[in-house]
Design a protein around this motif. Structure first.
Motif, short mmCIF file in Angstrom:
data_model
loop_
_atom_site.label_atom_id
_atom_site.label_comp_id
_atom_site.label_asym_id
_atom_site.label_seq_id
_atom_site.Cartn_x
_atom_site.Cartn_y
_atom_site.Cartn_z
N LEU B 56 0.84 -1.08 0.06
CA LEU B 56 -0.04 0.01 0.00
C LEU B 56 1.03 1.26 -0.03
CD1 LEU B 56 -2.81 -1.11 2.17
CD2 LEU B 56 -2.98 -0.54 0.00
N THR B 183 -7.51 3.78 3.11
CA THR B 183 -6.51 2.94 3.87
C THR B 183 -6.85 3.56 5.49
OG1 THR B 183 -4.99 5.16 3.77
CG2 THR B 183 -4.44 2.68 2.36
N THR B 208 -0.41 4.63 8.35
CA THR B 208 0.06 4.78 6.85
C THR B 208 0.91 5.62 6.67
OG1 THR B 208 -2.59 4.87 6.40
CG2 THR B 208 -1.26 5.56 4.73
#
Lengths: 184, 391
Positions: B56, B183, B208
């Motif tokens: 990600l 996210t 994140t």
């Protein structure tokens, strides 16, 4: 001999003008390689590697910034600690007076503030700015184009290796557009 | 143009080895499944979160570079794109988690929902069916935006069409926004809900940012590894390393800022429904981990990365990057596992084996993606370091 003595003291240095940054970089490297140490390069935009080429490798301003930052850090934390623990102890929800996590944001801000201020002041002081007069502007083409589209290398007269004729000859073989003497 | 012929056999070998190590370690960890299923799934979730975070992070950096441009992203572009293309594998890794919700997430238990008013109240949102549907939806979003923009980018590499370049920028800006929001939801679901009565609004973002930091560290380590080989040897300048080092520094600071903001607010409030998260993570040995993280995840790399000569020296920068990858593993472990291991610090052998297992497979797949295209796009319009005055 007396003439040379006068010449040396009447002269700031000898300056060469180049058309592009690669040439200047090359010239600076060659001048440093030839043993010249007191020189300065002037360009309209930053050029990668030029500072190192003229032997400018120590950035004292970063040390000043570090000192300023440390002073801000210690000062900011000390101020809060002194207020909260000694000068005005205040019970907030039963927490200890020296609740240091709460001091961290202000300490951080003070660190940044003093580091930033000392970088500005330190940079100005070390460049001896503001400077109302500098001899390089006596060269006509420098005053007109140094901040536009030309690149200059000036070997200064207080360099131990400086010699009016030899330095001039040295600069001329580097393929400059022009070589001029810079009056003091 | 595919990777140069000299590099190709080495990449083949690295891919085979990574796959072998990965499959072997994952097989080994399956032995743990039969011995202690709870421990196995805790380890598996930790490993999944870590590698999903890396993939990600690639997706985030991909969108970010398309929006803001800059020389920093040109050298690592293919790495990042290969990372984006591992997302289907991450989706595959997620499937076992979806089948073990009962083991991992206490909000699936009726007695927990009945005992806690807050958890019971959240059941409309936090229930197994909706959880699975949301996870599928996140992956669909990431696939859709990731692959659509990837296709445009590949097209642009072929044609160099300036109008398309602008369209990529325009498409990546909303994608970046959607990345951040999705996210946020994903990390709330996957990890924050492990402690279903606890909440923190900065938490998903903190996570994140940490994963993007991990991705930068990974990319720097990989870039330095390949820097002596073509096409990188003739391309990379100290300025490339400095830019990436500066980004790593910025994300280190951002990570520290968010982690500390959360700690400060919860510590200052000292409320019974918020503070237990930290009590768990500072007691019974977890406290040592917490202090290790704050010193070696922030203080040490922060001061190292402030120094210019470290950022411009590939080997020193790689040392910091590898260091950063190690402390990221520690940080993810410290965030995930205390939710289960509340008696104190416990490390099971499956933690290590599952991390290596998924990691080996992920890296093998990553190398496979990397091999499919040229390693460098020197014609990238954002590349100005090597075009303005080349030697």
């Amino acid at each position: 001999m007396t003439e040379t003595f006068q010449d040396r003291h009447g002269l700031h240095g000898i300056m060469a003008r180049f058309a592009d940054p690669e040439q200047l970089l090359e010239a600076a490297n060659r001048a440093y390689g030839a043993g010249y140490r007191k020189m300065d390069a002037y360009t309209p935009m930053p050029i990668e590697g030029l500072a190192e080429a003229i032997g400018f490798t120590r950035h004292w301003v970063s040390l000043v910034v570090l000192m300023g930052g440390l002073a801000g850090c210690v000062g900011g934390f000390g101020l809060l600690w002194w207020i909260a623990v000694i000068a005005y102890p205040h019970n907030v929800g039963g927490r200890p007076f020296d609740s240091w996590p709460m001091f961290v944001p202000i300490t951080f801000e003070c660190t940044v503030l003093l580091a930033a201020l000392s970088s500005v002041v330190g940079m100005l002081a070390m460049n001896k700015l503001p400077m109302p007069y500098h001899p390089v502007f006596n060269v006509q083409s420098f005053a007109e184009r140094a901040s536009v589209d030309r690149f200059f290398l000036c070997i200064e007269s207080d360099d131990p290796k400086f010699d009016r004729a030899q330095t001039r000859a040295f600069l001329e073989q580097l393929d400059p557009e022009e070589v001029s003497e810079v009056e003091k | 143009m595919t990777p140069s012929e000299t590099l190709r056999p080495q990449m083949d070998r690295a891919q085979r080895r990574a796959l072998f190590v990965g499959v072997f370690a994952l097989g080994l960890s399956l032995m743990g499944l039969s011995r202690n299923a709870d421990h196995f799934w805790q380890s598996y979730l930790f490993a999944f979160i870590f590698w999903a975070g890396l993939a990600l992070g690639c997706l985030g950096i991909f969108f970010l570079h398309n929006v803001v441009g800059g020389n920093w992203g040109v050298a690592i572009r293919r790495f990042v794109e290969s990372g984006v293309k591992t997302l289907p594998l991450i989706a595959l890794f997620a499937v076992p988690v979806l089948f073990s919700l009962n083991t991992l997430y206490s909000w699936t238990h009726a007695d927990v929902r009945a005992a806690s008013f807050a958890v019971g109240h959240k059941a409309v949102y936090m229930n197994a069916r909706f959880f699975i549907a949301r996870t599928i939806f996140y992956f669909l979003l990431w696939f859709f935006f990731g692959y659509r923009i990837l296709k445009m980018v590949n097209e642009h590499d072929r044609t160099g069409d300036p109008a398309l370049f602008k369209r990529i920028k325009g498409a990546s800006a909303p994608a970046l926004l959607i990345f951040v929001v999705s996210t946020t939801y994903a990390f709330i679901d996957w990890i924050m809900s492990l402690e279903p009565d606890w909440y923190s609004t900065i938490y998903p973002w903190m996570f994140t940012v940490g994963e993007v930091l991990l991705t930068f560290a990974f990319m720097i380590a990989l870039l330095v590894l390949l820097s002596k080989r073509e096409p990188f040897a003739g391309f990379l300048k100290p300025a490339h390393y400095q830019d990436l080092g500066n980004l790593m520094l910025a994300f280190t600071m951002l990570w520290a800022y968010m982690s500390f903001a959360q700690l400060l607010i919860i510590w200052a409030e000292n409320l019974p429904d918020e503070i237990p998260w930290y009590i768990r993570r500072f007691s019974g040995g977890w406290g040592y981990v917490a202090w290790t993280i704050s010193i070696f995840h922030f203080c040490v790399p922060f001061f190292l990365l402030l120094m210019r000569f470290i950022k411009r020296n590939p080997n020193l920068l790689r040392t910091v990057a590898v260091w950063m990858i190690i402390v990221r593993i520690l940080d993810v472990f410290w965030i995930v596992e205390p939710a289960f291991r509340q008696r104190g610090l416990e490390v099971y052998w499956t933690d290590v084996v599952a991390l290596i297992g998924l990691g080996g497979i992920w890296i093998a797949y990553f190398i496979r993606n990397l091999k499919s295209q040229s390693l460098l796009v020197a014609s990238d319009p954002r590349n100005t370091y090597t075009r303005a005055h080349g030697h």
